[in-house]
Design an enzyme around this catalytic site. Structure first.
Site, mmCIF file in Angstrom:
data_model
loop_
_atom_site.group_PDB
_atom_site.id
_atom_site.type_symbol
_atom_site.label_atom_id
_atom_site.label_comp_id
_atom_site.label_asym_id
_atom_site.label_seq_id
_atom_site.Cartn_x
_atom_site.Cartn_y
_atom_site.Cartn_z
ATOM 1 N N LYS A 183 16.793 4.152 43.511
ATOM 2 C CA LYS A 183 17.145 2.911 44.593
ATOM 3 C C LYS A 183 16.197 3.511 46.003
ATOM 4 C CE LYS A 183 20.547 0.620 47.352
ATOM 5 N NZ LYS A 183 21.938 0.598 47.618
ATOM 6 N N ARG A 206 21.821 -7.536 54.051
ATOM 7 C CA ARG A 206 22.582 -6.965 55.133
ATOM 8 C C ARG A 206 23.229 -7.988 55.771
ATOM 9 N NH1 ARG A 206 18.984 -2.129 56.127
ATOM 10 N NH2 ARG A 206 19.361 -1.267 54.004
ATOM 11 N N ARG A 260 18.444 4.048 55.930
ATOM 12 C CA ARG A 260 19.102 5.143 54.772
ATOM 13 C C ARG A 260 17.977 5.987 54.252
ATOM 14 N NH1 ARG A 260 23.437 1.940 54.634
ATOM 15 N NH2 ARG A 260 23.443 -0.313 54.012
ATOM 16 N N GLU A 306 15.769 11.446 39.147
ATOM 17 C CA GLU A 306 17.107 10.967 39.547
ATOM 18 C C GLU A 306 17.599 10.299 38.200
ATOM 19 O OE1 GLU A 306 18.950 10.532 42.182
ATOM 20 O OE2 GLU A 306 17.824 10.853 43.866
ATOM 21 N N LYS A 312 15.792 -0.317 41.504
ATOM 22 C CA LYS A 312 15.944 -1.392 42.505
ATOM 23 C C LYS A 312 15.033 -0.970 43.767
ATOM 24 C CE LYS A 312 19.615 -2.860 45.572
ATOM 25 N NZ LYS A 312 21.083 -2.450 45.898
ATOM 26 N N SER A 328 17.611 -9.298 47.379
ATOM 27 C CA SER A 328 17.637 -10.109 48.168
ATOM 28 C C SER A 328 16.752 -10.505 48.750
ATOM 29 C CB SER A 328 18.763 -9.781 49.499
ATOM 30 O OG SER A 328 18.462 -8.623 50.094
ATOM 31 N N TYR A 330 19.922 -12.838 41.693
ATOM 32 C CA TYR A 330 20.709 -14.184 42.555
ATOM 33 C C TYR A 330 20.244 -15.497 41.768
ATOM 34 C CZ TYR A 330 21.519 -10.461 45.716
ATOM 35 O OH TYR A 330 22.080 -9.030 46.266
HETATM 36 C C1 PBG Z 1 24.414 -0.827 48.926
HETATM 37 C C2 PBG Z 1 23.562 -1.947 48.442
HETATM 38 C C3 PBG Z 1 22.515 -2.527 49.019
HETATM 39 C C4 PBG Z 1 22.093 -3.575 48.132
HETATM 40 C C5 PBG Z 1 23.093 -3.497 47.123
HETATM 41 N N1 PBG Z 1 23.880 -2.316 47.374
HETATM 42 C C6 PBG Z 1 21.924 -2.421 50.410
HETATM 43 C C7 PBG Z 1 21.455 -1.257 50.793
HETATM 44 O O1 PBG Z 1 21.296 -0.162 50.188
HETATM 45 O O2 PBG Z 1 21.023 -1.358 52.118
HETATM 46 C C8 PBG Z 1 20.693 -4.406 48.133
HETATM 47 C C9 PBG Z 1 20.837 -5.530 47.610
HETATM 48 C C10 PBG Z 1 20.156 -6.432 47.567
HETATM 49 O O3 PBG Z 1 19.313 -6.230 48.897
HETATM 50 O O4 PBG Z 1 20.209 -7.547 46.968
HETATM 51 N N2 PBG Z 1 25.911 -0.987 48.807
#
Ligand code: PBG
Length: 342
Positions: free
Chosen positions: A213, A223, A234, A250, A265, A291, A330
């Site tokens: 990730k 967000r 992060r 990982e 991801k 997203s 989505y």
């Molecule tokens: C963290 C989490 C995130 C997403 C899924 N789980 C956001 C992040 O790590 O900042 C993002 C999913 C998306 O952008 O569709 N719990």
């Protein structure tokens, strides 16, 4: 050289004509190497506290923060078109957020209530996956416990976070989750969660590990979707987009720690990572079309700049071709409908 000779040289080169296998729809379908199925898709959903009706997320047209009613209705709609798994995120009211994210493991926390409602409604017909991460529940918006290092810098404390993930995963299993999905990128989180689930008798609950990730700007609209409180970024726990090798590490660690699925991801900007991992993984590999990927396709589609449905299906086909066995998207319901009408 005479014209005669030139043309015979040319036809010799054209004994191999790849276009033959593209000549009509029946031929193209017969030779297609990649076919999407509705059951490939996992639909991420948002269940929000403190709202009376479903609220559309402005940067993600067609995606909603749900009430219990609308959540169940939307899950029925997904199942009806052949989507067999939903991934639930909880959106608590700000007053319920605290430094450790304690509503994440409270039985009455919004996410656990949503999991319970879905499981009660669907039993085993629809797989219920829960997001196992604290960022929606902490008042600082980080995925774990924030402490100070010896120089006074704020850091997310890896080892102090693991017991909280254990409690959260157990609470989700108790609420009825079939799959928990740790997305916080703490080292050792899969082993910790597996041990806690087993100890509580949830040996049959699977873990989908967000293995690779990245600290991605493509999470932007998410967000808004979860009303994130995050200031900053992060980058001390999510991966650097510049790196491939650490994804391999990982994935290897997560598999060794007991992950039933691993995940990459975001998806489209990281297809090289996906392919490398998928080439050797002994467990199923999922990819999350996040997203920002969704928002970009929607925005260009709604502007008439690209053909929305065509780009949606092409992006999903590419993610599967690159090696994904499951795709969190989505677009799950729209894509499943498109497959049915094809
Ligand atoms: C963290 C989490 C995130 C997403 C899924 N789980 C956001 C992040 O790590 O900042 C993002 C999913 C998306 O952008 O569709 N719990």
């Amino acid at each position: 050289m005479s014209a005669m000779n030139a043309s015979s040289d040319y036809s010799h080169a054209l004994v191999r004509r790849p276009r033959r296998l593209r000549s009509n729809p029946a031929m193209r379908e017969m030779v297609a190497e990649t076919a999407l199925r509705p059951a490939d898709f996992i639909l991420p959903m948002f269940y929000a506290d403190g709202i009376n009706e479903a609220r559309e997320i402005s940067s993600m047209p067609g995606v909603f923060q749900h009430t219990e009613d609308s959540l169940l209705r939307a899950a029925h709609e997904a199942l009806e078109v052949g989507v067999r798994c939903v991934d639930l995120f909880g959106v608590p009211v700000d007053a319920d957020k605290d430094a450790t994210g304690s509503q994440a493991w409270a039985e009455e926390g919004i996410l656990n209530r949503g999991v319970a409602a879905l499981r009660q409604e669907f039993g085993d017909d629809l797989l219920i996956m829960a997001d196992t991460c604290l960022d929606e529940f902490t008042d600082h918006g980080h995925c774990g416990v924030v402490t100070e290092d010896r120089h006074g810098n704020a850091i997310v404390d890896n080892d102090a976070t693991l017991p909280l993930y254990q409690q959260m995963a157990v609470a989700q299993a108790r609420a009825g989750a079939h799959i928990v999905s740790p997305s916080g990128m703490m080292d050792g989180q899969i082993a910790a969660i597996r041990a806690a689930l087993d100890e509580e008798g949830f040996e049959d609950v699977a873990i989908m590990a967000y293995s690779a990730k990245y600290a991605s700007a493509f999470f932007g609209p998410f967000r808004e979707a979860v009303g994130s409180s995050l200031q900053g970024d992060r980058r001390t726990y999510q991966q650097d987009p510049a790196n491939l090798r650490e994804s391999l590490l990982e994935a290897e660690l997560d598999i060794a720690e007991g992950a039933d699925f691993i995940m990459v991801k975001p998806a489209l900007p990281y297809l090289d990572v996906l392919t490398r991992i998928a080439d050797t993984s002994p467990v199923p590999v999922a990819a999350y079309q996040v997203s920002g990927e969704y928002a970009m396709i929607q925005a260009a589609g709604r502007n008439g700049w690209v053909d929305l449905d065509a780009v949606m299906m092409e992006s999903l086909t590419s993610i599967k071709r690159a090696g994904a066995n499951q795709i969190l998207t989505y677009f799950a319901v729209d894509a499943a409908k498109a497959l049915r009408n094809a």
